[in-house]
Design a protein around this motif. Sequence first.
Motif, PDB file in Angstrom:
ATOM      1  N   GLU A 132     -88.333  15.679 -35.485  1.00 36.57           N
ATOM      2  CA  GLU A 132     -88.271  16.596 -34.339  1.00 36.57           C
ATOM      3  C   GLU A 132     -87.057  17.499 -34.439  1.00 36.57           C
ATOM      4  O   GLU A 132     -87.125  18.694 -34.166  1.00 36.57           O
ATOM      5  CB  GLU A 132     -88.249  15.801 -33.027  1.00 36.57           C
ATOM      6  CG  GLU A 132     -89.565  15.118 -32.745  1.00 36.57           C
ATOM      7  CD  GLU A 132     -89.592  14.468 -31.373  1.00 36.57           C
ATOM      8  OE1 GLU A 132     -88.514  14.247 -30.799  1.00 36.57           O
ATOM      9  OE2 GLU A 132     -90.699  14.182 -30.894  1.00 36.57           O
ATOM     10  N   ALA A 134     -85.555  18.384 -37.174  1.00 43.18           N
ATOM     11  CA  ALA A 134     -85.801  19.334 -38.261  1.00 43.18           C
ATOM     12  C   ALA A 134     -86.681  20.477 -37.788  1.00 43.18           C
ATOM     13  O   ALA A 134     -86.424  21.645 -38.072  1.00 43.18           O
ATOM     14  CB  ALA A 134     -86.444  18.616 -39.450  1.00 43.18           C
ATOM     15  N   ARG A 135     -87.720  20.121 -37.028  1.00 41.32           N
ATOM     16  CA  ARG A 135     -88.595  21.169 -36.505  1.00 41.32           C
ATOM     17  C   ARG A 135     -87.845  22.045 -35.511  1.00 41.32           C
ATOM     18  O   ARG A 135     -88.042  23.252 -35.464  1.00 41.32           O
ATOM     19  CB  ARG A 135     -89.826  20.540 -35.842  1.00 41.32           C
ATOM     20  CG  ARG A 135     -90.845  20.047 -36.860  1.00 41.32           C
ATOM     21  CD  ARG A 135     -91.616  18.866 -36.341  1.00 41.32           C
ATOM     22  NE  ARG A 135     -92.566  19.214 -35.297  1.00 41.32           N
ATOM     23  CZ  ARG A 135     -93.157  18.328 -34.504  1.00 41.32           C
ATOM     24  NH1 ARG A 135     -92.881  17.051 -34.640  1.00 41.32           N
ATOM     25  NH2 ARG A 135     -94.000  18.719 -33.589  1.00 41.32           N
ATOM     26  N   ALA A 136     -86.980  21.419 -34.719  1.00 36.07           N
ATOM     27  CA  ALA A 136     -86.280  22.170 -33.674  1.00 36.07           C
ATOM     28  C   ALA A 136     -85.316  23.213 -34.245  1.00 36.07           C
ATOM     29  O   ALA A 136     -85.030  24.207 -33.581  1.00 36.07           O
ATOM     30  CB  ALA A 136     -85.525  21.216 -32.749  1.00 36.07           C
ATOM     31  N   LEU A 139     -87.350  24.463 -39.177  1.00 32.61           N
ATOM     32  CA  LEU A 139     -87.933  24.129 -40.482  1.00 32.61           C
ATOM     33  C   LEU A 139     -89.421  23.851 -40.286  1.00 32.61           C
ATOM     34  O   LEU A 139     -89.799  23.131 -39.377  1.00 32.61           O
ATOM     35  CB  LEU A 139     -87.252  22.888 -41.064  1.00 32.61           C
ATOM     36  CG  LEU A 139     -85.773  23.028 -41.457  1.00 32.61           C
ATOM     37  CD1 LEU A 139     -85.173  21.667 -41.774  1.00 32.61           C
ATOM     38  CD2 LEU A 139     -85.608  23.953 -42.648  1.00 32.61           C
TER      39      LEU A 139
END
Lengths: 231, 259
Positions: A132, A134-136, A139
């Motif tokens: 999460e 990393a996505r935030a 990426l």
Amino acid sequence: MDSLTEYFQSYLTALETYNVVGALWVNIQLTFWSALCSLVLGTVLALMRISPVPSFRWAGTAYVNIFRNTPLTIIMVFCILVAIFQLQLNLSSDFNFNFFLWAIVGLSVYHAAFVCESIRSGVNTVPLGQAEAARAIGLSFLPAARLVILPQAFRGAVAPLGNTLIALTKNTTVATVASVPEAAGLMKTMIEFRPDVIMAIFATFALGFVIIVIPIGLVTTWLSNKLAVAR
Amino acid sequence: MASSSAAAGSSPRSNQPLVLLKDVNKHFGPLHVLQNINLEVTKGEVVVVIGPSGSGKSTLCRAINRLETIDDGEILIDGKKLPAEGKELANLRADVGMVFQSFNLFAHKSIVENVTLGPLKVKKMKNGAAKELAMSLLKRVGVANQADKLPAQLSGGQQQRVAIARALAMKPKVMLFDEPTSALDPEMINEVLDTMVQLAKEGMTMIVVTHEMGFARKAADRVIFMADGQIVEQATPEEFFTNPKSDRAKDFLGKILNH
């Protein structure tokens, strides 16, 4: 006492006639290349199985279920009878090397399924929050997997990957059905021509594999402790 | 509002809300966690979301950068609709900073690498510039001397301040805080709240889900009270804490303020 010395003498002549170390070296080569190929293929499969795209997940799951549940001998025979003889798919113009390469293919596609599941068990050791976060920061799936998830997953997967590697090492003996001149094939020949020292021959090959495999177990156990991610 | 005050702002559309939620609904199975949520947050505003647990405030926060999907309704960031998946969504997320309850620092990377990862890999910044940016942000949150350690070697409060620096490194338009102090030991809460108050003073747009009423009083422009998946009440902190209108809010404040 005399009979024991005699037995030992004839065992030594058997060792002089047949190149046991050379045959085991073929198994080590098969192990090395198959481990490398199945690690690459298994990583791709693991990525497919955790990807956000349903069709990739489906394909990855189908691959694992097909190859994990098919006996290795059948895959190996398929490589030889169907790929080489039926379809004339040659990976090398050298007759023997062609068999060697196809043995690596057979071993790799089979063990990739196990590597995939080992890596997936490693992915399960990575808290969801890592993905999460990393996505935030923006990426997308592949960079997040490459930079954040897989580096931690591999560290968590060292022990199961080690188990797979040990299984692979011993499974290289199946390459004998692909006429690769490796240890199990040589053992069969030796037993056929030197049944007088059959016990010693069995013991030799068993010991040979134990000597190859024990360090793998020790190294992976040591690595899994050393590489464990501190949380 | 309709007049073109746009020229003054940095954004050509500074009169439109930075974050806009229109009739947002979400279900977790039979549970209707977000019920017709409508919310506008303008640039520079600090909005604090409070409410009892299970009221949907964390889900609301996570829906804004699509860590939670929504069933229907619309979420717009700076006028752009939140894309469903892929590259576009990643780009939009880079504009929305997120700070989690459990910090979620990348456990295998050093503190400074945690902060530089986004600038390097998403913004394609040069190594030196990213490092410089990271160090200045770490200095700002007061953990520059820990730059080469791993997250597990830091205290919770320090980790959370690094997480704030990591989010700020992407130069986000808005920062989301999902209960940023709830996992901290009591003595570490203030160091994180101080960082957030400072950020609010500098004009950052913030949406903060928290149980820290002190922070709400000190830094919030607006308090949103949620219960059972609905926005029950919104007011200035002064008004909300002294004169709550709904019974739900009175009940909630009665439970947490009267020790």
